[in-house]
Design a protein around this motif. Structure first.
Motif, PDB file in Angstrom:
ATOM      1  N   LEU A  24       1.632  -3.842  -5.095  1.00 24.48           N
ATOM      2  CA  LEU A  24       0.460  -3.111  -5.564  1.00 24.48           C
ATOM      3  C   LEU A  24      -0.158  -2.280  -4.452  1.00 24.48           C
ATOM      4  N   ASP A  25      -0.041  -2.756  -3.209  1.00 22.75           N
ATOM      5  CA  ASP A  25      -0.629  -2.057  -2.069  1.00 22.75           C
ATOM      6  C   ASP A  25       0.003  -2.610  -0.798  1.00 22.75           C
ATOM      7  N   THR A  26      -0.075  -1.862   0.288  1.00 21.31           N
ATOM      8  CA  THR A  26       0.430  -2.323   1.580  1.00 21.31           C
ATOM      9  C   THR A  26      -0.537  -1.904   2.671  1.00 21.31           C
ATOM     10  N   ASP A  27      -0.452  -2.619   3.806  1.00 23.31           N
ATOM     11  CA  ASP A  27      -1.097  -2.167   5.028  1.00 23.31           C
ATOM     12  C   ASP A  27      -0.079  -2.351   6.144  1.00 23.31           C
ATOM     13  N   ALA A  28      -0.493  -2.349   7.384  1.00 25.83           N
ATOM     14  CA  ALA A  28       0.455  -2.361   8.495  1.00 25.83           C
ATOM     15  C   ALA A  28       1.373  -3.585   8.495  1.00 25.83           C
ATOM     16  N   GLU A  29       0.860  -4.745   8.126  1.00 28.79           N
ATOM     17  CA  GLU A  29       1.623  -5.984   8.255  1.00 28.79           C
ATOM     18  C   GLU A  29       1.855  -6.712   6.930  1.00 28.79           C
ATOM     19  N   TYR A  30       1.076  -6.392   5.899  1.00 26.03           N
ATOM     20  CA  TYR A  30       1.108  -7.149   4.659  1.00 26.03           C
ATOM     21  C   TYR A  30       1.358  -6.262   3.441  1.00 26.03           C
ATOM     22  N   ALA A  31       1.906  -6.887   2.414  1.00 28.86           N
ATOM     23  CA  ALA A  31       2.006  -6.260   1.097  1.00 28.86           C
ATOM     24  C   ALA A  31       1.220  -7.137   0.132  1.00 28.86           C
ATOM     25  N   TYR A  32       0.603  -6.519  -0.845  1.00 25.02           N
ATOM     26  CA  TYR A  32      -0.124  -7.230  -1.883  1.00 25.02           C
ATOM     27  C   TYR A  32       0.721  -7.141  -3.146  1.00 25.02           C
TER      28      TYR A  32
END
Length: 81
Positions: A24-32
């Motif tokens: 659904l979304d990502t950032d530098a280290e994680y995915a949701y």
């Protein structure tokens, strides 16, 4: 790793291991991620990118509700996911 919004991924670690999810979304280290069943859109699982195996499938279009996500993942698995 090429994990973007709409990607179908497989969990490599944790209690979700072996399951398929939509990012659904990502950032530098994680995915949701969510699967529409245990992990719903309202409360997605935050998972480290290294614990996810990307598939070559990216969903185009709408996957905003839990029934849509369940249907997409069911079709993906039935077609050999």
């Amino acid at each position: 790793m090429n994990t973007q919004r709409g990607s179908i991924v497989k969990a490599k670690a944790g209690r979700d291991k072996g399951g398929f999810f939509i990012v659904l979304d990502t950032d530098a280290e994680y995915a949701y991620i969510a699967d529409g069943r245990r992990r719903k859109v309202e409360h997605p699982k935050r998972k480290k990118l290294i614990h996810l195996a990307p598939t070559n499938t990216v969903i185009e279009g709408s996957f905003e509700t839990n029934p849509q996500i369940k249907r997409i993942l069911k079709e993906f698995i039935e077609n050999g996911g």
